[in-house]
Design a protein around this motif. Structure first.
Motif, PDB file in Angstrom:
ATOM      1  N   LEU A   1       7.348  -9.402   5.903  1.00  0.00           N
ATOM      2  CA  LEU A   1       8.536 -10.078   5.368  1.00  0.00           C
ATOM      3  C   LEU A   1       9.792  -9.217   5.412  1.00  0.00           C
ATOM      4  O   LEU A   1      10.880  -9.712   5.742  1.00  0.00           O
ATOM      5  N   LEU A   2       9.659  -7.942   5.078  1.00  0.00           N
ATOM      6  CA  LEU A   2      10.824  -7.096   4.826  1.00  0.00           C
ATOM      7  C   LEU A   2      11.024  -6.005   5.861  1.00  0.00           C
ATOM      8  O   LEU A   2      12.054  -5.328   5.859  1.00  0.00           O
ATOM      9  N   GLY A   3      10.034  -5.808   6.730  1.00  0.00           N
ATOM     10  CA  GLY A   3      10.120  -4.762   7.736  1.00  0.00           C
ATOM     11  C   GLY A   3       9.260  -3.563   7.382  1.00  0.00           C
ATOM     12  O   GLY A   3       9.128  -3.202   6.213  1.00  0.00           O
ATOM     13  N   THR A   4       8.665  -2.970   8.408  1.00  0.00           N
ATOM     14  CA  THR A   4       7.839  -1.777   8.218  1.00  0.00           C
ATOM     15  C   THR A   4       8.750  -0.560   8.083  1.00  0.00           C
ATOM     16  O   THR A   4       9.623  -0.348   8.924  1.00  0.00           O
ATOM     17  N   PRO A   5       8.595   0.238   7.023  1.00  0.00           N
ATOM     18  CA  PRO A   5       9.530   1.351   6.787  1.00  0.00           C
ATOM     19  C   PRO A   5       9.552   2.378   7.910  1.00  0.00           C
ATOM     20  O   PRO A   5       8.538   2.663   8.562  1.00  0.00           O
TER      21      PRO A   5
ATOM     22  N   VAL B   1       2.530   4.483   8.052  1.00  0.00           N
ATOM     23  CA  VAL B   1       1.597   4.988   9.069  1.00  0.00           C
ATOM     24  C   VAL B   1       2.214   4.825  10.454  1.00  0.00           C
ATOM     25  O   VAL B   1       2.093   5.708  11.317  1.00  0.00           O
ATOM     26  N   GLU B   2       2.906   3.699  10.651  1.00  0.00           N
ATOM     27  CA  GLU B   2       3.547   3.460  11.944  1.00  0.00           C
ATOM     28  C   GLU B   2       4.604   4.523  12.237  1.00  0.00           C
ATOM     29  O   GLU B   2       4.744   4.983  13.384  1.00  0.00           O
ATOM     30  N   ALA B   3       5.351   4.936  11.197  1.00  0.00           N
ATOM     31  CA  ALA B   3       6.375   5.964  11.389  1.00  0.00           C
ATOM     32  C   ALA B   3       5.732   7.319  11.699  1.00  0.00           C
ATOM     33  O   ALA B   3       6.235   8.072  12.539  1.00  0.00           O
TER      34      ALA B   3
ATOM     35  N   SER C   1      -2.273   1.772   0.077  1.00  0.00           N
ATOM     36  CA  SER C   1      -3.034   1.274   1.228  1.00  0.00           C
ATOM     37  C   SER C   1      -2.609   1.986   2.513  1.00  0.00           C
ATOM     38  O   SER C   1      -3.399   2.099   3.458  1.00  0.00           O
ATOM     39  N   ARG C   2      -1.360   2.458   2.576  1.00  0.00           N
ATOM     40  CA  ARG C   2      -0.937   3.220   3.759  1.00  0.00           C
ATOM     41  C   ARG C   2      -1.751   4.512   3.881  1.00  0.00           C
ATOM     42  O   ARG C   2      -2.122   4.928   4.984  1.00  0.00           O
ATOM     43  N   ILE C   3      -2.015   5.151   2.729  1.00  0.00           N
ATOM     44  CA  ILE C   3      -2.855   6.353   2.747  1.00  0.00           C
ATOM     45  C   ILE C   3      -4.252   5.976   3.232  1.00  0.00           C
ATOM     46  O   ILE C   3      -4.853   6.677   4.059  1.00  0.00           O
ATOM     47  N   GLY C   4      -4.771   4.852   2.736  1.00  0.00           N
ATOM     48  CA  GLY C   4      -6.077   4.375   3.195  1.00  0.00           C
ATOM     49  C   GLY C   4      -6.090   4.086   4.677  1.00  0.00           C
ATOM     50  O   GLY C   4      -7.070   4.397   5.383  1.00  0.00           O
ATOM     51  N   ASP C   5      -5.008   3.502   5.194  1.00  0.00           N
ATOM     52  CA  ASP C   5      -4.920   3.216   6.626  1.00  0.00           C
ATOM     53  C   ASP C   5      -4.925   4.499   7.448  1.00  0.00           C
ATOM     54  O   ASP C   5      -5.536   4.567   8.526  1.00  0.00           O
ATOM     55  N   LEU C   6      -4.231   5.527   6.941  1.00  0.00           N
ATOM     56  CA  LEU C   6      -4.194   6.801   7.656  1.00  0.00           C
ATOM     57  C   LEU C   6      -5.582   7.439   7.674  1.00  0.00           C
ATOM     58  O   LEU C   6      -6.043   7.937   8.718  1.00  0.00           O
ATOM     59  N   VAL C   7      -6.256   7.422   6.526  1.00  0.00           N
ATOM     60  CA  VAL C   7      -7.623   7.956   6.451  1.00  0.00           C
ATOM     61  C   VAL C   7      -8.544   7.181   7.393  1.00  0.00           C
ATOM     62  O   VAL C   7      -9.351   7.766   8.139  1.00  0.00           O
TER      63      VAL C   7
END
Length: 634
Positions: free
Chosen positions: A231-235, A407-409, A528-534
């Motif tokens: 909705l708002l964009g990936t940071p 994670v994308e950044a 969840s970003r930390i979880g995605d990185l792991v």
């Protein structure tokens, strides 16, 4: 010697002013509560039926069972399960509203742009065919998948978990029988399971608690972050400042506080649009600043500065320079309206489930977001003219920070070094020991301990020993205020190996300076970003995430959400440090299950240590032990 209330100099400067202004703060109320109930602190008080409350004597001189016959182990385990379910409910409710917003945006009812790259990524993860579909069609299919989890009446596992969790972990959870189905059903079942006359087996109750951690991790944190990014964009990385010095004397100061970026981003948008009205009212413009996770959200996406974290929210008003504070959900102190009554500040509530006597209520709905945001900004502009200049005191403390590390950044920065295998440079530096390991610090402030001290001292010790730290929530605020989220922080605090890696990454990203030693990854749901990185690192290495030299810490936890997030981290196989003792010590059995027994069956465990340096040593020991098992130098 009595510990100071905070290590934040802005807080220490404003506390005497609060006293002179006749303002009662959270620290005053904490003192008034002493001594706090020892039964409650140990978790041995049960109020689950009206025969009680029942209290178990921890010294074995009094009652050893509740009126119904519940043992101390049962009582402590039931209380913990209810707390973790409460935290999961908060995050699932947050995520549900985000899904509703995505549905309305996909149907063109709401004016939110949709992040096409994130849409494709989430669709492919869920097994949705993306060919020939525009972004609105994909958004509606994602909404359908999210609603399917929330309306599942069978035994099908949560789809969001099955699509995004580490595969080796899924096998562990299936064998334990803790993979959740419909998240609402699991929360309802936990409430049922913990009522009088139900489950009395502490082991079964602890496993049910682990299930609630998974509910939180995938139907709360992961779902909310994914949908909000769409909705708002990936940071992406931004640079701004943190601490109360970001407030501006001659500007309309409007503070965003809470956790809902759907409202916050609308306020940021209309604050820009209505600058001329602020100037017409005699101000130089409008300054937006953030508190708690709403602040983290608008920081990540719009570069809005951070004012402060949870414990100092009242002191933002004590500056006398805040014209309005708009709140949505979670971590809002009911005292704000009383504090604001000593000044000109408008406290504005927005949600039907968060109303405060003495505050102004401006209802926010998904459909009326623009109208509500305009009304809120204009109310702040009008309040500016009612300021008392004699009451204004803005502490001159602020630090430059770099944030926006989704994670994308992170992968985008690593691609500049290795476009084909972007994780390889990170993993190679973990393997060779330049990066000893990774620790995620999360969560709150707690008035029982010196504000920010545990966060800051723990992390300084970790980065000195070449541990890369990623942070969210109020922990991110604390570390930003302490100068650990800028390039100078790397020069001042990082060990040689970590400094070399961060310098190389900063050069590759075109910064001509190192990346910070602590990467700001967002709000509480953005754990969840930390979880995605792991998960990504585990997949790259083809190993169980429980084997990685990765750990977590909630240095100053106070909210049920922190317990649910920590439980999810344990289910991922991570050692998870708690810097404030949770209410479980009344049961030796439950305490041992959480700190030892769980690691045998689920891979992770809780680790409680209230001294920051000892806590850092314990996490370093855990990381080195995992490196040794992987055959890596430690």
């Amino acid at each position: 010697m009595k510990s100071p209330k905070s290590i934040d100099p802005a807080v220490l400067e404003l506390l005497p002013k609060a006293s002179l202004d006749g303002v009662e703060t959270v620290w005053d109320r904490y003192e008034a509560q002493q001594p706090q109930c020892g039964f409650g602190s140990l978790g041995v008080c049960c109020r689950h039926c009206v025969q009680g409350p029942c209290r178990i004597d921890p010294f074995s001189n009094g009652p050893s069972k509740g009126i119904c016959g519940a043992s101390v182990e049962t009582i402590v385990a039931r209380n913990l399960l209810r707390q973790v379910a409460g935290g999961a409910a908060a995050h699932v409710d947050h995520a549900y509203e985000a899904v509703e917003a995505l549905e309305l945006a996909a149907k063109d009812v709401l004016n939110y742009s949709l992040d096409e790259i994130k849409l494709q990524q989430i669709s492919q993860g869920l097994g949705i065919d993306v060919s020939g579909k525009d972004k609105r069609e994909l958004a509606l299919e994602i909404v359908k998948a999210a609603y399917a989890d929330l309306a599942n009446h069978g035994n099908r596992p949560i789809q969001w978990l099955m699509a995004h969790a580490p595969k080796e972990r899924i096998d562990v959870w299936q064998n334990l029988g803790i993979i959740p189905r419909n998240p609402d059903r699991e929360i309802r079942e936990a409430m049922h399971q913990t009522t009088m006359g139900m489950d009395a087996d502490p082991v079964n109750l602890v496993l049910a608690t682990a299930k609630q951690g998974l509910v939180d991790g995938y139907s709360g944190l992961k779902l909310a972050t994914d949908i909000q990014d769409i909705l708002l964009g990936t940071p992406t990385p931004v640079v701004t400042e943190a601490n109360l010095g970001v407030l501006k004397k001659d500007f309309v100061n409007l503070i965003i506080h809470g956790h809902v970026p759907l409202l916050s981003e609308k306020i940021v948008y209309w604050a820009k649009k209505l600058q001329a009205e602020a100037v017409a009212a005699g101000a130089e413009g409008i300054q937006i600043a953030g508190i708690c996770c709403a602040g983290n959200e608008v920081l990540m996406r719009s570069g809005i500065p951070l004012a402060t974290n949870f414990l100092a929210q009242e002191l933002a008003i004590v500056t006398g320079a805040v014209d309005a504070m708009v709140v949505d959900v979670q971590c809002i102190m009911p005292s704000l309206a009383q504090v604001a009554s000593c000044y000109h500040t408008q406290i504005i509530t927005t949600m039907p489930i968060v109303k405060i006597p003495g505050a102004t209520h401006i209802p926010f709905t998904l459909e009326n977001g623009d109208q509500a945001a305009q009304e809120i900004v204009r109310k702040a502009i009008r309040a500016y003219g009612r300021r008392d200049s004699k009451k204004i005191k803005i502490p001159d403390y602020k630090r430059k920070i770099m944030a926006g590390f989704s994670v994308e950044a992170i992968i985008g920065a690593l691609k500049r070094i290795d476009p084909e295998q972007p994780l390889k440079p990170l993993v190679d530096n973990i393997v060779n020991g330049n990066i000893l390991g990774v620790v995620g610090t999360v969560g709150c402030n707690n008035v029982k301990v010196t504000q920010d001290q545990m966060h800051v001292e723990l992390v300084k010790e970790l980065v000195k020993n070449n541990v890369l730290v990623v942070a969210t929530g109020c922990s991110a605020h604390a570390l930003a205020k302490a100068g650990l989220m800028n390039s100078e922080g790397t020069e001042d605090f990082a060990g040689d190996g970590l400094k070399a890696v961060l310098t190389a990454l900063g050069q590759a990203a075109g910064l001509a300076a190192p990346l910070p030693p602590v990467l700001h990854m967002g709000s509480c749901v953005d754990n969840s970003r930390i979880g995605d990185l792991v998960t990504a690192i585990a997949a790259y290495l083809n190993v169980d995430s429980a084997l990685l030299p990765v750990a977590a810490s909630a240095p100053e936890l106070q909210h049920e959400k922190a317990l649910s997030i920590g439980t999810w981290a344990v289910t991922l196989g991570l050692t998870t440090h708690l810097g404030v003792v949770p209410p479980v010590l009344g049961s030796k059995m439950v305490t041992e299950l959480l700190t030892k027994g769980l690691s045998d069956v689920i891979g992770g465990k809780f680790y409680v240590e209230t001294d920051p340096l000892k806590a850092a040593d314990g996490l370093l020991e855990d990381i080195r032990a995992k490196r040794k098992k992987l055959g890596l130098p430690s």
